[in-house]
Design an enzyme around this catalytic site. Structure first.
Site, PDB file in Angstrom:
ATOM      1  N   GLN A 113       3.057   9.773   0.973  1.00  0.00           N
ATOM      2  CA  GLN A 113       4.318   8.969   0.900  1.00  0.00           C
ATOM      3  C   GLN A 113       5.463   9.493  -0.395  1.00  0.00           C
ATOM      4  OE1 GLN A 113       2.635   5.158   1.969  1.00  0.00           O
ATOM      5  NE2 GLN A 113       4.585   4.925   3.058  1.00  0.00           N
ATOM      6  N   GLY A 149       0.767  -1.185   0.140  1.00  0.00           N
ATOM      7  CA  GLY A 149      -0.081   0.070   0.000  1.00  0.00           C
ATOM      8  C   GLY A 149       0.955   1.248  -0.004  1.00  0.00           C
ATOM      9  N   HIS A 158      -2.057   7.603   6.919  1.00  0.00           N
ATOM     10  CA  HIS A 158      -1.404   8.464   6.333  1.00  0.00           C
ATOM     11  C   HIS A 158      -1.969   9.935   5.632  1.00  0.00           C
ATOM     12  CE1 HIS A 158       2.452   6.389   6.046  1.00  0.00           C
ATOM     13  NE2 HIS A 158       1.895   5.234   5.808  1.00  0.00           N
ATOM     14  N   HIS A 178      -4.201   1.457   7.558  1.00  0.00           N
ATOM     15  CA  HIS A 178      -2.852   2.036   7.594  1.00  0.00           C
ATOM     16  C   HIS A 178      -2.370   3.184   6.593  1.00  0.00           C
ATOM     17  CE1 HIS A 178       1.710   1.289   7.644  1.00  0.00           C
ATOM     18  NE2 HIS A 178       1.723   2.086   6.656  1.00  0.00           N
ATOM     19  N   GLU A 179      -2.864   3.034   5.194  1.00  0.00           N
ATOM     20  CA  GLU A 179      -2.893   4.057   4.497  1.00  0.00           C
ATOM     21  C   GLU A 179      -3.769   5.061   4.772  1.00  0.00           C
ATOM     22  OE1 GLU A 179      -0.438   3.534   2.767  1.00  0.00           O
ATOM     23  OE2 GLU A 179       0.038   1.384   3.051  1.00  0.00           O
ATOM     24  N   CYS A 198       6.168  -0.202   7.432  1.00  0.00           N
ATOM     25  CA  CYS A 198       5.763   0.918   6.498  1.00  0.00           C
ATOM     26  C   CYS A 198       7.053   1.328   5.707  1.00  0.00           C
ATOM     27  CB  CYS A 198       5.391   2.124   7.335  1.00  0.00           C
ATOM     28  SG  CYS A 198       4.988   3.648   6.402  1.00  0.00           S
ATOM     29  N   LEU A 199       6.782   1.706   4.275  1.00  0.00           N
ATOM     30  CA  LEU A 199       7.682   2.129   3.582  1.00  0.00           C
ATOM     31  C   LEU A 199       8.576   3.486   4.102  1.00  0.00           C
ATOM     32  CD1 LEU A 199       6.290   1.428  -0.017  1.00  0.00           C
ATOM     33  CD2 LEU A 199       7.975  -0.134   0.971  1.00  0.00           C
TER      34      LEU A 199
HETATM   35 CO    CO Z   1       2.956   3.099   5.552  1.00  0.00          CO
END
Ligand code: CO
Length: 184
Positions: free
Chosen positions: A50, A45, A144, A140-141, A98-99
């Site tokens: 991000q 995701g 953000h 999660h997304e 998380c990236l």
């Molecule tokens: Co993330």
């Protein structure tokens, strides 16, 4: 085009993202680039903040999960101006990463089921219930878009325990296989 992933410490990750209209400049290209970036970084995701943009756009590519969850094979989802309307079920805990927070994996408690209203890439509106792993990735997304990160859900003790890892990210001491943009 592969976009750099903004890391913990960059201010865009703490902004409340804003709704967009169909006229948002080069939206189809942005969505395409985000899918390419997500695939390259082997994530499942990605939210627009991000990649440095404080707008309410998130994408999912659940293919990496399909070895364990065959139902997620070929599942791609684009959500624009998403809003969680309702939740249901019992809280579920599971490890997340998380990236934007390379090297950190912690257990996070999320809602089991969520009802989301969103626009797809053609700006058609949908209202759908999601559950299981997919509900987790969306939450999660979605965080953000609200300027939240998964580490915000941790207990004070867990937060203390990951402090040195967070400081390392702030100092630019990260090793990732994907392109990143940090404060250092
Ligand atoms: Co993330």
């Amino acid at each position: 085009m592969i976009l750099p992933i903004y890391l913990y410490g960059t201010s865009v990750l703490r902004k409340q993202a804003e709704d967009i209209t169909k006229e948002y400049p080069e939206l189809p290209k942005l969505i395409k680039d985000m899918y390419e970036t997500l695939e390259r970084s082997e994530g499942i995701g990605l939210a627009a903040p991000q990649v440095g943009l404080p707008i309410r756009l998130l994408i999912l590519d659940l293919n990496p999960l399909s070895d364990i969850y065959p139902q997620y094979k070929g599942v791609l989802k684009t959500m624009i101006n998403a809003h969680i309307e309702e939740t249901d079920g019992s809280p579920v805990s599971r490890e997340e990463g998380c990236l934007s927070l390379p090297g950190i994996h912690e257990s996070v408690t999320r809602k089991e089921k969520i009802k989301v209203t969103y626009l797809d890439e053609n700006f058609e509106q949908h209202t759908e219930w999601f559950e299981g792993y997919m509900a987790r990735v969306i939450q999660h997304e979605y965080d953000h878009l609200e300027g939240r990160l998964f580490i915000d859900h941790l207990s004070p003790i867990r937060k203390q325990l990951i402090k040195s890892k967070l400081n390392a990210i702030l100092k630019g001491k990260v090793s990732c296989d994907y392109k990143v943009k940090g404060i250092k």
